[in-house]
Scaffold this active site. Structure first.
Site, PDB file in Angstrom:
ATOM      1  N   SER A 158       0.845  -1.140   0.089  1.00 35.71           N
ATOM      2  CA  SER A 158       0.088  -0.096  -0.076  1.00 35.71           C
ATOM      3  C   SER A 158       1.022   1.300   0.109  1.00 35.71           C
ATOM      4  CB  SER A 158      -0.673  -0.024   1.203  1.00 35.71           C
ATOM      5  OG  SER A 158      -1.588   1.303   1.365  1.00 35.71           O
ATOM      6  N   TYR A 171      -2.060  -1.591  10.369  1.00 44.32           N
ATOM      7  CA  TYR A 171      -1.942  -1.599   8.898  1.00 44.32           C
ATOM      8  C   TYR A 171      -0.637  -1.111   8.426  1.00 44.32           C
ATOM      9  CZ  TYR A 171      -3.990  -1.397   3.919  1.00 44.32           C
ATOM     10  OH  TYR A 171      -4.209  -1.368   2.685  1.00 44.32           O
TER      11      TYR A 171
HETATM   12  N1  LIG Z   1      -8.913  -0.499  -1.311  1.00 40.19           N
HETATM   13  C1  LIG Z   1      -7.766   0.413  -1.009  1.00 40.19           C
HETATM   14  O1  LIG Z   1      -8.063   1.813  -0.865  1.00 40.19           O
HETATM   15  C2  LIG Z   1      -6.443  -0.188  -0.923  1.00 40.19           C
HETATM   16  C3  LIG Z   1      -5.391   0.472  -0.793  1.00 40.19           C
HETATM   17  C4  LIG Z   1      -4.186  -0.023  -0.784  1.00 40.19           C
HETATM   18  C5  LIG Z   1      -3.841  -1.157  -0.703  1.00 40.19           C
HETATM   19  N2  LIG Z   1      -4.987  -2.061  -0.505  1.00 40.19           N
HETATM   20  C6  LIG Z   1      -4.682  -3.536  -0.269  1.00 40.19           C
HETATM   21  O2  LIG Z   1      -5.193  -4.188  -1.496  1.00 40.19           O
HETATM   22  C7  LIG Z   1      -5.582  -5.583  -1.112  1.00 40.19           C
HETATM   23  C8  LIG Z   1      -6.871  -5.930  -1.685  1.00 40.19           C
HETATM   24  O3  LIG Z   1      -7.854  -5.104  -1.333  1.00 40.19           O
HETATM   25  P1  LIG Z   1      -9.283  -4.724  -1.911  1.00 40.19           P
HETATM   26  O4  LIG Z   1      -9.328  -3.028  -1.905  1.00 40.19           O
HETATM   27  O5  LIG Z   1      -9.581  -5.450  -3.079  1.00 40.19           O
HETATM   28  O6  LIG Z   1     -10.323  -4.811  -0.811  1.00 40.19           O
HETATM   29  P2  LIG Z   1     -11.776  -5.673  -0.559  1.00 40.19           P
HETATM   30  O7  LIG Z   1     -12.112  -5.717   0.794  1.00 40.19           O
HETATM   31  O8  LIG Z   1     -12.763  -5.595  -1.605  1.00 40.19           O
HETATM   32  O9  LIG Z   1     -11.153  -7.285  -1.145  1.00 40.19           O
HETATM   33  C9  LIG Z   1     -10.307  -8.062  -0.213  1.00 40.19           C
HETATM   34  C10 LIG Z   1     -10.480  -9.565  -0.395  1.00 40.19           C
HETATM   35  O10 LIG Z   1      -9.777 -10.377   0.452  1.00 40.19           O
HETATM   36  C11 LIG Z   1     -10.400 -11.391   1.005  1.00 40.19           C
HETATM   37  N3  LIG Z   1      -9.631 -11.593   2.385  1.00 40.19           N
HETATM   38  C12 LIG Z   1      -9.615 -10.911   3.512  1.00 40.19           C
HETATM   39  N4  LIG Z   1      -8.948 -11.557   4.643  1.00 40.19           N
HETATM   40  C13 LIG Z   1      -8.724 -12.809   4.150  1.00 40.19           C
HETATM   41  C14 LIG Z   1      -8.248 -14.086   4.494  1.00 40.19           C
HETATM   42  N5  LIG Z   1      -7.880 -14.107   5.950  1.00 40.19           N
HETATM   43  N6  LIG Z   1      -8.115 -15.190   3.653  1.00 40.19           N
HETATM   44  C15 LIG Z   1      -8.294 -15.092   2.315  1.00 40.19           C
HETATM   45  N7  LIG Z   1      -9.311 -14.044   1.810  1.00 40.19           N
HETATM   46  C16 LIG Z   1      -9.016 -12.976   2.705  1.00 40.19           C
HETATM   47  C17 LIG Z   1     -11.706 -10.773   1.226  1.00 40.19           C
HETATM   48  O11 LIG Z   1     -12.761 -11.934   1.607  1.00 40.19           O
HETATM   49  C18 LIG Z   1     -12.069  -9.996  -0.072  1.00 40.19           C
HETATM   50  O12 LIG Z   1     -12.630 -10.815  -0.854  1.00 40.19           O
HETATM   51  C19 LIG Z   1      -5.431  -5.592   0.386  1.00 40.19           C
HETATM   52  O13 LIG Z   1      -4.418  -6.161   0.594  1.00 40.19           O
HETATM   53  C20 LIG Z   1      -5.414  -4.142   0.799  1.00 40.19           C
HETATM   54  O14 LIG Z   1      -4.648  -3.991   2.224  1.00 40.19           O
HETATM   55  C21 LIG Z   1      -6.365  -1.581  -0.514  1.00 40.19           C
END
Ligand SMILES: NC(=O)c1ccc[n+]([C@@H]2O[C@H](COP(=O)([O-])OP(=O)(O)OC[C@H]3O[C@@H](n4cnc5c(N)ncnc54)[C@H](O)[C@@H]3O)[C@@H](O)[C@H]2O)c1
Length: 279
Positions: A158, A171
């Site tokens: 991130s 985080y």
């Molecule tokens: N959305 C943002 O603004 C953002 C910004 C920077 C980084 N990220 C990172 O991007 C990645 C994806 O996030 P996203 O934005 O798609 O969010 P999201 O919540 O839409 O998707 C996350 C997915 O991960 C799955 N997940 C969570 N914990 C899990 C576990 N213990 N085992 C298996 N699956 C699990 C969830 O069920 C979900 O389908 C994450 O690592 C998040 O930290 C997100």
């Protein structure tokens, strides 16, 4: 250009929705078969955002199949190494190989100063966003080494893995830790022609960011803030005048790192951050 990852098999964690789904679909669009893993359920009972569901994962399957690629799914928790290993072993057995790991699954947080953070919340964050990444890679690497053709590992960090924002300490710590994992794996696995890199998204238009809690965090001055209200403040984080990026913007970075176009790129922290690092 098409077929940029033709013939490769990619493991994507967190593939039921959001960025993980987008990565699976984009890689399939360019010729990869997919092993899609997701917990498909709540992490905890009092979760602020709705959990991903088996129906979400089924939707990913349909989208991947729409590109005539094969996909094997597993409902597994990245905290459970044995379950992840079974899922990956099964996927490789069915699809014949493993070339790419996209360790993307993660949870969000926010709102509490680090010194006031509950120990359970701290541990849960490290278990999923840091140890879960390590376990996903640990389960997949033996297959890539066995294939003898090298490979690519992409870890989702991130902007918060390169700099700190207040009240997101667990985080921020976990996402900085992901960079340490990336560097360690990169120096150990380079001898096998396995490359390891991180992607660093800014705000992405997924349920993790586009939810009521985040809108209230960005706009505590408003009673019922909506996306447009959030955008006004979120935009201040960036050099480019946008509040967030779309999942496909991150998928394009993942695709580049997964493909042979980046064949000598390893140890890179690749930001897709609209210039957030400059501020
Ligand atoms: N959305 C943002 O603004 C953002 C910004 C920077 C980084 N990220 C990172 O991007 C990645 C994806 O996030 P996203 O934005 O798609 O969010 P999201 O919540 O839409 O998707 C996350 C997915 O991960 C799955 N997940 C969570 N914990 C899990 C576990 N213990 N085992 C298996 N699956 C699990 C969830 O069920 C979900 O389908 C994450 O690592 C998040 O930290 C997100």
């Amino acid at each position: 250009m098409s077929g940029r990852v033709e013939g490769k098999v990619a493991l994507v964690t967190g593939a039921a929705r959001g960025q993980g789904r987008s990565h699976a679909v984009r890689l399939a669009q360019e010729g990869a078969d997919i092993i899609a893993l997701d917990i498909c359920g709540p992490i905890r009972d009092d979760a602020q955002i709705a959990p991903a569901t088996p129906e979400d994962l089924a939707e990913t399957v349909e989208l991947v199949k729409g590109f005539n690629r094969r996909i094997v799914t597993a409902e597994a928790d990245v905290r459970d190494f044995d379950a992840v290993k079974v899922a990956v072993d099964n996927g490789v057995e069915q699809l014949g190989r493993l070339d790419v790991i996209v360790a993307n699954a993660g949870i969000g947080t926010g709102g509490i100063p680090l010194h006031e953070t509950d120990e359970v919340d701290w541990q849960e964050m490290q278990d999923i966003n840091l140890s879960g990444v390590w376990k996903s890679v640990k389960a997949g690497v033996p297959h890539i080494i066995e294939g003898g053709a090298g490979g690519s590992i992409v870890l989702t960090s991130s902007v918060g893995g390169l700099k700190a924002h207040p009240n997101m300490g667990p985080y921020i710590a976990a996402k900085h830790g992901v960079v340490g994992l990336m560097r360690s794996f990169a120096v150990e696995l380079g001898q096998h022609f396995i490359r390891v890199n991180t992607v660093h998204p800014t705000n992405v238009n997924t349920p993790m960011f586009m939810n009521e809690g985040a809108m209230k965090m960005f706009r505590p001055d408003l009673e019922n803030p909506g996306p447009e209200d959030m955008k006004v403040v979120a935009q201040l984080m960036h050099v480019l005048p946008i509040g967030w990026v779309e999942p496909e913007d991150i998928s394009n970075a993942v695709l580049f790192l997964a493909s042979d176009e980046s064949r000598y790129v390893t140890g890179l922290t690749l930001s897709v951050d609209a210039g957030s690092a400059l501020k």
